[in-house]
Design a protein around this motif. Structure first.
Motif, PDB file in Angstrom:
ATOM      1  N   THR A 135       0.824  -1.215   0.000  1.00  0.00           N
ATOM      2  CA  THR A 135       0.000   0.000   0.000  1.00  0.00           C
ATOM      3  C   THR A 135       0.854   1.260   0.000  1.00  0.00           C
ATOM      4  OG1 THR A 135      -1.846  -1.094   1.114  1.00  0.00           O
ATOM      5  CG2 THR A 135      -1.740   1.307   1.284  1.00  0.00           C
ATOM      6  N   ALA A 136       1.768   1.400   0.963  1.00  0.00           N
ATOM      7  CA  ALA A 136       2.553   2.628   1.092  1.00  0.00           C
ATOM      8  C   ALA A 136       3.752   2.680   0.157  1.00  0.00           C
ATOM      9  CB  ALA A 136       3.023   2.801   2.533  1.00  0.00           C
ATOM     10  N   GLN A 137       4.108   1.544  -0.448  1.00  0.00           N
ATOM     11  CA  GLN A 137       5.234   1.510  -1.387  1.00  0.00           C
ATOM     12  C   GLN A 137       6.524   2.030  -0.747  1.00  0.00           C
ATOM     13  OE1 GLN A 137       4.996   0.359  -4.929  1.00  0.00           O
ATOM     14  NE2 GLN A 137       3.259  -0.577  -3.868  1.00  0.00           N
ATOM     15  N   LEU A 138       6.796   1.583   0.480  1.00  0.00           N
ATOM     16  CA  LEU A 138       8.007   1.987   1.178  1.00  0.00           C
ATOM     17  C   LEU A 138       9.245   1.629   0.357  1.00  0.00           C
ATOM     18  CD1 LEU A 138       9.290   3.059   3.857  1.00  0.00           C
ATOM     19  CD2 LEU A 138       9.316   0.676   4.634  1.00  0.00           C
ATOM     20  N   GLN A 139      10.166   2.602   0.231  1.00  0.00           N
ATOM     21  CA  GLN A 139      11.367   2.430  -0.573  1.00  0.00           C
ATOM     22  C   GLN A 139      12.618   2.446   0.309  1.00  0.00           C
ATOM     23  OE1 GLN A 139      11.146   1.903  -4.020  1.00  0.00           O
ATOM     24  NE2 GLN A 139       8.957   1.833  -3.493  1.00  0.00           N
ATOM     25  N   PRO A 140      13.684   1.754  -0.113  1.00  0.00           N
ATOM     26  CA  PRO A 140      14.951   1.835   0.621  1.00  0.00           C
ATOM     27  C   PRO A 140      15.403   3.284   0.761  1.00  0.00           C
ATOM     28  CG  PRO A 140      15.043   0.093  -1.025  1.00  0.00           C
ATOM     29  CD  PRO A 140      13.769   0.842  -1.282  1.00  0.00           C
ATOM     30  N   GLY A 141      15.876   3.635   1.944  1.00  0.00           N
ATOM     31  CA  GLY A 141      16.346   4.987   2.195  1.00  0.00           C
ATOM     32  C   GLY A 141      15.285   5.935   2.710  1.00  0.00           C
ATOM     33  N   GLU A 142      13.999   5.569   2.585  1.00  0.00           N
ATOM     34  CA  GLU A 142      12.942   6.410   3.125  1.00  0.00           C
ATOM     35  C   GLU A 142      12.859   6.251   4.644  1.00  0.00           C
ATOM     36  OE1 GLU A 142       9.614   7.291  -0.204  1.00  0.00           O
ATOM     37  OE2 GLU A 142       9.373   5.361   0.821  1.00  0.00           O
ATOM     38  N   THR A 143      12.250   7.239   5.276  1.00  0.00           N
ATOM     39  CA  THR A 143      12.026   7.189   6.721  1.00  0.00           C
ATOM     40  C   THR A 143      10.604   6.737   6.990  1.00  0.00           C
ATOM     41  OG1 THR A 143      13.604   8.967   7.182  1.00  0.00           O
ATOM     42  CG2 THR A 143      11.926   8.532   8.853  1.00  0.00           C
ATOM     43  N   VAL A 144      10.466   5.722   7.837  1.00  0.00           N
ATOM     44  CA  VAL A 144       9.146   5.242   8.233  1.00  0.00           C
ATOM     45  C   VAL A 144       8.987   5.439   9.735  1.00  0.00           C
ATOM     46  CG1 VAL A 144       9.996   2.854   8.441  1.00  0.00           C
ATOM     47  CG2 VAL A 144       7.541   3.284   8.239  1.00  0.00           C
ATOM     48  N   LEU A 160      10.982  -5.536   9.636  1.00  0.00           N
ATOM     49  CA  LEU A 160      10.749  -5.630   8.204  1.00  0.00           C
ATOM     50  C   LEU A 160      11.239  -4.377   7.483  1.00  0.00           C
ATOM     51  CD1 LEU A 160       9.458  -7.301   5.868  1.00  0.00           C
ATOM     52  CD2 LEU A 160       7.376  -5.982   6.256  1.00  0.00           C
ATOM     53  N   ALA A 161      10.927  -3.218   8.051  1.00  0.00           N
ATOM     54  CA  ALA A 161      11.358  -1.971   7.417  1.00  0.00           C
ATOM     55  C   ALA A 161      12.878  -1.872   7.372  1.00  0.00           C
ATOM     56  CB  ALA A 161      10.759  -0.778   8.161  1.00  0.00           C
ATOM     57  N   LYS A 162      13.550  -2.291   8.441  1.00  0.00           N
ATOM     58  CA  LYS A 162      15.013  -2.295   8.438  1.00  0.00           C
ATOM     59  C   LYS A 162      15.551  -3.241   7.364  1.00  0.00           C
ATOM     60  CE  LYS A 162      17.688  -0.652  10.715  1.00  0.00           C
ATOM     61  NZ  LYS A 162      18.460   0.607  10.499  1.00  0.00           N
ATOM     62  N   GLY A 165      15.654  -1.794   4.038  1.00  0.00           N
ATOM     63  CA  GLY A 165      16.565  -0.683   3.821  1.00  0.00           C
ATOM     64  C   GLY A 165      16.029   0.676   4.184  1.00  0.00           C
ATOM     65  N   ALA A 166      14.956   0.734   4.983  1.00  0.00           N
ATOM     66  CA  ALA A 166      14.401   2.021   5.398  1.00  0.00           C
ATOM     67  C   ALA A 166      15.093   2.518   6.668  1.00  0.00           C
ATOM     68  CB  ALA A 166      12.898   1.889   5.642  1.00  0.00           C
ATOM     69  N   ARG A 167      14.966   3.805   6.914  1.00  0.00           N
ATOM     70  CA  ARG A 167      15.369   4.398   8.187  1.00  0.00           C
ATOM     71  C   ARG A 167      14.141   4.364   9.083  1.00  0.00           C
ATOM     72  NH1 ARG A 167      19.040   7.502  10.829  1.00  0.00           N
ATOM     73  NH2 ARG A 167      18.344   9.335  12.006  1.00  0.00           N
TER      74      ARG A 167
END
Length: 327
Positions: A135-144, A160-162, A165-167
């Motif tokens: 849904t949110a299309q979280l990308q590597p390098g983005e902050t969640v 999962l977010a880590k 590759g997310a912050r």
């Protein structure tokens, strides 16, 4: 079989273990001998009378189980065998010694995970992956920003977010939970919401930038602060209503940020959507669990006849990870 019923809306004392007819698998369903079932916030809301089962679902609470396949209804096309160790995502019925569920919502247990611990995985994995990634299309390098760091959703979402590759920033209500989120779960930023304004604290610790994605289990109470905490083009995904259903939305702030607010629920989705989510979980999340990048976290287990104690412990908020019922 034994199963848990809700005698009337209320506290943990309304949960009763009763004898019930064993389910008979219908077309496309598999029968599972349940080993363990996970507790979820939806179960508490159902117990309190605020979240009835979807039409056609069992009145028995419980949205996820682990166990062994015991039989099949007609027309099952998925390649399972009797005795296979599996987990299942349910619309209800999990607090019971057997459950019948559509085969699309069943997966084999990830490699390296014991059958009891596996009960902690289906609901949180499906919820977190479908919302953060699909849904949110979280990308590597983005902050969640993930609210509720040490609950079942939070512990899975941080990991999962880590792994993607997310912050990761997160909130928790005590200094102890803040420390756990950083030292044990790997969050980059952890904020004590009882002592700090989390949008301001997030920007201070994130180079002046807000969150590209927010995963929120609170709802109305956090709506203004969540919109404040969003970065430009941010996506707020609301998946829980612990803080109420109606809040004030500043559309001007949302427009200025070119941001989006989305609300989703997993339980009432049709079988086809749940099947697609479970297939995605199998392909994307199970390998991360098997290689150790995501660790299933179980806080405590309780036998079925102690379901009231299990709910009291869950309601206390003291747990880090999942609470399970053993059959």
């Amino acid at each position: 079989m034994k199963a848990v019923y809700i005698s009337e809306p209320g506290g943990p004392e309304v949960l009763e273990v009763r004898e019930a007819d064993a389910p008979v698998p219908g077309p496309g369903e598999v029968l599972i001998d349940v080993v363990a079932a996970g507790l979820n916030r939806a179960d508490v809301q159902q117990r309190r009378g605020f979240y009835p089962p979807p039409p056609g679902a069992s009145e028995i609470p419980g949205l996820e189980v682990s166990g062994r396949i015991a039989g099949f209804g007609p027309g099952v096309t998925k390649a399972f065998s009797v005795g296979d160790k599996v987990v299942a995502l349910l619309a209800g019925g999990g607090y019971a010694q057997q459950v019948a569920v559509r085969a699309e919502q069943v997966l084999r247990v990830p490699e390296g995970v014991d059958l009891v611990t596996a009960a902690s995985l289906p609901e949180v994995s499906a919820t977190v992956y479908s919302n953060l990634v699909m849904t949110a299309q979280l990308q590597p390098g983005e902050t969640v920003l993930i609210h509720g760091a040490t609950g079942g959703i939070g512990t899975m979402a941080i990991q999962l977010a880590k792994a993607f590759g997310a912050r990761v920033a997160t909130t928790a209500g005590t200094d102890e939970k803040v420390s756990t989120a950083k030292a044990f779960l790997g969050a980059d930023i952890a904020i004590n919401y009882a002592e700090e304004d989390f949008p301001e604290s997030l920007r201070r610790q994130n180079g002046g930038k807000g969150a590209d994605v927010i995963l929120d289990v609170v709802g109305a109470k956090y709506l203004p602060q969540n919109v404040d905490a969003l970065a430009d083009y941010g996506r707020l995904v609301v998946i829980g209503l612990q803080g109420g259903t109606k809040g004030e939305l500043d559309l001007g702030q949302l427009l200025k940020k070119r941001a989006a607010v989305v609300a989703t629920a997993l339980r009432p989705r049709p079988v086809e959507e749940k099947g697609a989510i479970m297939n995605a979980v199998r392909d994307a999340v199970w390998p991360l669990i098997s290689d150790g990048r995501i660790r299933p976290l179980v806080a405590r287990t309780f036998p079925l006849d102690q379901v009231q104690a299990a709910h009291r412990y869950f309601d206390s908020g003291d747990h880090v990870g999942k609470v399970l019922l053993l059959m």
